[in-house]
Write a protein that holds these residues in place. Structure first.
Motif, PDB file in Angstrom:
ATOM      1  N   GLU A 380       0.873  -1.182   0.000  1.00 54.67           N
ATOM      2  CA  GLU A 380       0.000   0.000   0.000  1.00 54.67           C
ATOM      3  C   GLU A 380       0.908   1.230   0.000  1.00 54.67           C
ATOM      4  OE1 GLU A 380      -4.074   1.692   0.716  1.00 54.67           O
ATOM      5  OE2 GLU A 380      -3.548  -0.433   0.767  1.00 54.67           O
ATOM      6  N   LEU A 381       0.842   2.022  -1.059  1.00 48.48           N
ATOM      7  CA  LEU A 381       1.737   3.159  -1.229  1.00 48.48           C
ATOM      8  C   LEU A 381       1.032   4.444  -0.801  1.00 48.48           C
ATOM      9  CD1 LEU A 381       3.204   2.179  -4.714  1.00 48.48           C
ATOM     10  CD2 LEU A 381       4.101   1.620  -2.432  1.00 48.48           C
ATOM     11  N   VAL A 382       1.711   5.216   0.037  1.00 48.71           N
ATOM     12  CA  VAL A 382       1.081   6.404   0.619  1.00 48.71           C
ATOM     13  C   VAL A 382       1.979   7.631   0.448  1.00 48.71           C
ATOM     14  CG1 VAL A 382      -0.276   5.113   2.311  1.00 48.71           C
ATOM     15  CG2 VAL A 382       2.042   5.847   2.909  1.00 48.71           C
ATOM     16  N   ALA A 383       1.337   8.784   0.374  1.00 52.99           N
ATOM     17  CA  ALA A 383       2.074  10.044   0.329  1.00 52.99           C
ATOM     18  C   ALA A 383       2.511  10.462   1.724  1.00 52.99           C
ATOM     19  CB  ALA A 383       1.204  11.130  -0.296  1.00 52.99           C
ATOM     20  N   ASP A 384       1.776   9.992   2.739  1.00 48.00           N
ATOM     21  CA  ASP A 384       2.071  10.360   4.122  1.00 48.00           C
ATOM     22  C   ASP A 384       1.688   9.181   5.012  1.00 48.00           C
ATOM     23  OD1 ASP A 384       1.502  11.369   6.854  1.00 48.00           O
ATOM     24  OD2 ASP A 384       2.011  13.320   6.001  1.00 48.00           O
ATOM     25  N   ARG A 385       2.638   8.637   5.739  1.00 46.05           N
ATOM     26  CA  ARG A 385       2.348   7.481   6.589  1.00 46.05           C
ATOM     27  C   ARG A 385       1.396   7.824   7.725  1.00 46.05           C
ATOM     28  NH1 ARG A 385       7.673   3.689   7.732  1.00 46.05           N
ATOM     29  NH2 ARG A 385       7.513   2.455   5.799  1.00 46.05           N
ATOM     30  N   ALA A 386       1.494   9.044   8.238  1.00 40.42           N
ATOM     31  CA  ALA A 386       0.663   9.420   9.381  1.00 40.42           C
ATOM     32  C   ALA A 386      -0.804   9.511   8.989  1.00 40.42           C
ATOM     33  CB  ALA A 386       1.146  10.743   9.964  1.00 40.42           C
ATOM     34  N   THR A 387      -1.082  10.148   7.857  1.00 40.88           N
ATOM     35  CA  THR A 387      -2.471  10.320   7.423  1.00 40.88           C
ATOM     36  C   THR A 387      -2.952   9.175   6.540  1.00 40.88           C
ATOM     37  OG1 THR A 387      -1.853  11.546   5.422  1.00 40.88           O
ATOM     38  CG2 THR A 387      -2.168  12.812   7.463  1.00 40.88           C
ATOM     39  N   ARG A 388      -2.020   8.387   6.036  1.00 41.26           N
ATOM     40  CA  ARG A 388      -2.314   7.276   5.120  1.00 41.26           C
ATOM     41  C   ARG A 388      -2.938   7.746   3.808  1.00 41.26           C
ATOM     42  NH1 ARG A 388      -4.318   2.487   9.377  1.00 41.26           N
ATOM     43  NH2 ARG A 388      -2.454   2.666  10.689  1.00 41.26           N
ATOM     44  N   GLU A 389      -2.649   8.981   3.449  1.00 42.22           N
ATOM     45  CA  GLU A 389      -3.124   9.508   2.169  1.00 42.22           C
ATOM     46  C   GLU A 389      -2.526   8.687   1.027  1.00 42.22           C
ATOM     47  OE1 GLU A 389      -2.545  13.475  -0.651  1.00 42.22           O
ATOM     48  OE2 GLU A 389      -1.904  13.494   1.465  1.00 42.22           O
ATOM     49  N   PRO A 390      -3.357   8.174   0.130  1.00 47.70           N
ATOM     50  CA  PRO A 390      -2.838   7.342  -0.958  1.00 47.70           C
ATOM     51  C   PRO A 390      -1.866   8.108  -1.847  1.00 47.70           C
ATOM     52  CG  PRO A 390      -5.209   7.082  -0.765  1.00 47.70           C
ATOM     53  CD  PRO A 390      -4.835   8.245   0.123  1.00 47.70           C
ATOM     54  N   LEU A 391      -0.860   7.413  -2.351  1.00 52.75           N
ATOM     55  CA  LEU A 391       0.070   8.011  -3.299  1.00 52.75           C
ATOM     56  C   LEU A 391      -0.695   8.392  -4.561  1.00 52.75           C
ATOM     57  CD1 LEU A 391       3.188   8.459  -3.247  1.00 52.75           C
ATOM     58  CD2 LEU A 391       3.376   6.431  -4.697  1.00 52.75           C
ATOM     59  N   PRO A 392      -0.484   9.589  -5.103  1.00 46.68           N
ATOM     60  CA  PRO A 392      -1.232  10.017  -6.289  1.00 46.68           C
ATOM     61  C   PRO A 392      -1.026   9.088  -7.475  1.00 46.68           C
ATOM     62  CG  PRO A 392      -0.125  11.884  -5.267  1.00 46.68           C
ATOM     63  CD  PRO A 392       0.391  10.652  -4.580  1.00 46.68           C
ATOM     64  N   ALA A 393      -2.052   9.010  -8.313  1.00 45.39           N
ATOM     65  CA  ALA A 393      -2.028   8.102  -9.465  1.00 45.39           C
ATOM     66  C   ALA A 393      -0.862   8.401 -10.400  1.00 45.39           C
ATOM     67  CB  ALA A 393      -3.348   8.188 -10.222  1.00 45.39           C
ATOM     68  N   ALA A 394      -0.531   9.669 -10.574  1.00 48.01           N
ATOM     69  CA  ALA A 394       0.561  10.028 -11.482  1.00 48.01           C
ATOM     70  C   ALA A 394       1.893   9.478 -10.986  1.00 48.01           C
ATOM     71  CB  ALA A 394       0.643  11.540 -11.636  1.00 48.01           C
ATOM     72  N   VAL A 395       2.097   9.484  -9.673  1.00 48.93           N
ATOM     73  CA  VAL A 395       3.340   8.972  -9.107  1.00 48.93           C
ATOM     74  C   VAL A 395       3.384   7.449  -9.237  1.00 48.93           C
ATOM     75  CG1 VAL A 395       4.797   8.881  -7.047  1.00 48.93           C
ATOM     76  CG2 VAL A 395       3.415  10.922  -7.506  1.00 48.93           C
ATOM     77  N   VAL A 396       2.246   6.791  -8.993  1.00 49.86           N
ATOM     78  CA  VAL A 396       2.190   5.336  -9.146  1.00 49.86           C
ATOM     79  C   VAL A 396       2.445   4.954 -10.608  1.00 49.86           C
ATOM     80  CG1 VAL A 396       0.741   3.282  -8.904  1.00 49.86           C
ATOM     81  CG2 VAL A 396       0.615   5.096  -7.185  1.00 49.86           C
ATOM     82  N   GLY A 397       1.905   5.742 -11.535  1.00 50.03           N
ATOM     83  CA  GLY A 397       2.160   5.489 -12.952  1.00 50.03           C
ATOM     84  C   GLY A 397       3.623   5.636 -13.308  1.00 50.03           C
ATOM     85  N   ALA A 398       4.266   6.638 -12.715  1.00 48.37           N
ATOM     86  CA  ALA A 398       5.699   6.822 -12.962  1.00 48.37           C
ATOM     87  C   ALA A 398       6.503   5.665 -12.385  1.00 48.37           C
ATOM     88  CB  ALA A 398       6.163   8.144 -12.354  1.00 48.37           C
ATOM     89  N   LEU A 399       6.082   5.147 -11.228  1.00 48.67           N
ATOM     90  CA  LEU A 399       6.753   3.990 -10.623  1.00 48.67           C
ATOM     91  C   LEU A 399       6.624   2.771 -11.536  1.00 48.67           C
ATOM     92  CD1 LEU A 399       8.116   2.498  -8.243  1.00 48.67           C
ATOM     93  CD2 LEU A 399       5.817   2.146  -7.304  1.00 48.67           C
ATOM     94  N   LYS A 400       5.431   2.559 -12.069  1.00 46.77           N
ATOM     95  CA  LYS A 400       5.221   1.426 -12.977  1.00 46.77           C
ATOM     96  C   LYS A 400       6.148   1.526 -14.197  1.00 46.77           C
ATOM     97  CE  LYS A 400       1.697  -0.826 -15.830  1.00 46.77           C
ATOM     98  NZ  LYS A 400       0.269  -0.826 -16.241  1.00 46.77           N
ATOM     99  N   ALA A 401       6.218   2.721 -14.782  1.00 49.27           N
ATOM    100  CA  ALA A 401       7.075   2.911 -15.957  1.00 49.27           C
ATOM    101  C   ALA A 401       8.539   2.675 -15.613  1.00 49.27           C
ATOM    102  CB  ALA A 401       6.880   4.314 -16.516  1.00 49.27           C
TER     103      ALA A 401
END
Length: 444
Positions: A380-401
């Protein structure tokens, strides 16, 4: 686990083949896609846990395509069985008896355990769930089906409405479906802080929905044993047993969807075997023959089968128990037994993937949670561990690429990276994949 008789290194055919494949692909109407978006990734071959394109570029398959190539790519025994059957009889009507269909049913029942008395074969997982729902409604004389919001059961009429994710909403044409929240402690709907609380409160929620809907109107509870596409949500101890008790108390059938979790994926032949639960119906597909030829089915308990002993079951498919698919099933299950593929999946999960992913989580703040078993994991990828805000789709897409550039074929869903390699992956291959994931996460 090396695959004998199949070259691990691809034969480079030149980039021209990839260009031609991309050109032809413009005529294909793709699943779950906006059709104006081109598909640039081309595959030409594979072996074991590896795939490649016609230019000879290779990727370690950490997706198992769509979490189905459990026995790996191009297993020679399965390929040979398909070829042999094709030379003998390529198709047969479902109304006729056929030896290889009976052998496939026998092999599946042998793995399913006591209490089951038949296999209804389908073309895949969606129509397996479709027909399981039909059996439950006819067996009980009731209409409603209860399923989870965090779930995926297929893209046919009732199956997609039983599904809980966004794909249900534009496809809601089937009747009688009710949804509940299942347990997911990391994003709890029940204000729980421990697995025990999450289990207890999720069961209370289900119990109250069943009572409020009218228990005698509910034909079945349909659950993925381990919800897969929704995030590899391993249920807390006791949850599935609690669901089974609610079902038994009210005469409701329990349907467990093992389409993704079954046949080695979770480190056992069926994931519910680890939960000490015996459902009334089990649906399967994908891993039963690694998707080499489309196949699925419903494993039917003795009481449900008895309902149709003298009563026509109003369901069937032209390709039910297709000979090529059945030959692939028989060969796949035999090879998995002899090569201890399920034991390998469990060992790699316990000794390499589980500890390795936990180590990644300790070193990368972008990982909020690691969960899974066998070769069935999700980060589970997050932008902030404390709030557990999900990592934005654009960043996840960049990770996939980036993972693709580094030689890893990933499975990405929403803000998650699923780690779902073939069950035949070796410990060293698993470590190679983790090293690539580590580097890509570091680059974020």
């Amino acid at each position: 686990m090396a695959v004998e008789g199949v070259p691990v290194e691809p034969v480079g055919l030149g980039a021209g083949g990839d260009a031609r494949a991309r050109d032809l692909d413009r005529h294909v109407f793709h699943s779950w896609s906006a059709q104006a978006t081109p598909v640039d990734f081309v595959l030409a071959g594979g072996s074991g846990s590896w795939v490649w394109n016609e230019a000879g570029e290779r990727w370690l398959d950490f997706s198992s395509q769509l979490v189905n190539t459990n026995i790996g790519h191009q297993h020679p025994r399965v390929v040979a069985a398909i070829q042999e059957q094709a030379a003998t009889l390529t198709t047969v009507a479902p109304s006729a008896a056929h030896r290889v269909r009976g052998e496939a049913a026998e092999a599946i029942l042998d793995l399913a355990g006591p209490g089951f008395d038949g296999v209804f074969f389908t073309n895949g997982g969606a129509d397996a769930n479709e027909n399981a729902i039909r059996m439950a409604r006819l067996h009980t004389g009731r209409d409603k089906v209860v399923s989870h919001y965090r779930s995926y059961h297929g893209n046919t009429g009732a199956a997609v409405v039983a599904t809980g994710d966004w794909r249900r909403v534009p496809n809601e044409y089937a009747r009688g479906h009710v949804h509940v929240f299942g347990p997911h402690l990391y994003r709890s709907e029940f204000w729980a802080s421990t697995p025990e609380q999450e289990c207890e409160r999720a069961l209370h929620h289900l119990r109250r929905v069943v009572e409020s809907e009218g228990a005698d109107s509910i034909a079945a509870v349909l659950l993925e044993t381990i919800p897969g596409t929704a995030g590899v949500l391993v249920p807390p101890p006791g949850y599935l047993r609690g669901v089974a008790e609610i079902c038994r108390r009210h005469g409701i059938l329990l349907i467990l969807d093992e389409v993704m979790a079954g046949f080695g994926r979770a480190g056992s032949w069926f994931a519910h075997h680890d939960e000490d639960v015996v459902p009334d119906l089990v649906t399967f597909a994908k891993g039963v023959n690694s998707g080499y030829v489309p196949a699925g089915g419903v494993i039917v308990s003795a009481p449900v089968r008895a309902t149709f002993a003298g009563r026509v079951f109003p369901g069937g498919l032209t390709y039910s128990g297709h000979p090529l698919a059945m030959a692939a099933i028989v060969a796949t299950l035999a090879a998995m037994r002899e090569e201890d593929v399920v034991g390998n999946a469990r060992a790699v999960g316990e000794q390499v993937l589980g500890p390795g992913l936990a180590d990644l989580a300790a070193r990368h703040d972008v990982i909020g949670e690691v969960r899974g078993r066998g070769v069935f994991w999700a980060l589970e990828l997050v932008a902030d561990r404390a709030t557990r805000e999900p990592l934005p789709a654009a960043v996840v897409g960049a990770l996939k690429a980036d993972l693709l550039r580094r030689g890893l074929l990933p499975f990405v869903a929403e803000n998650r990276l699923h780690v779902v390699p073939p069950c035949v992956i070796t410990p060293d291959e698993a470590r190679t994949g983790l090293t690539i994931v580590d580097a890509a996460l570091g680059a974020l």
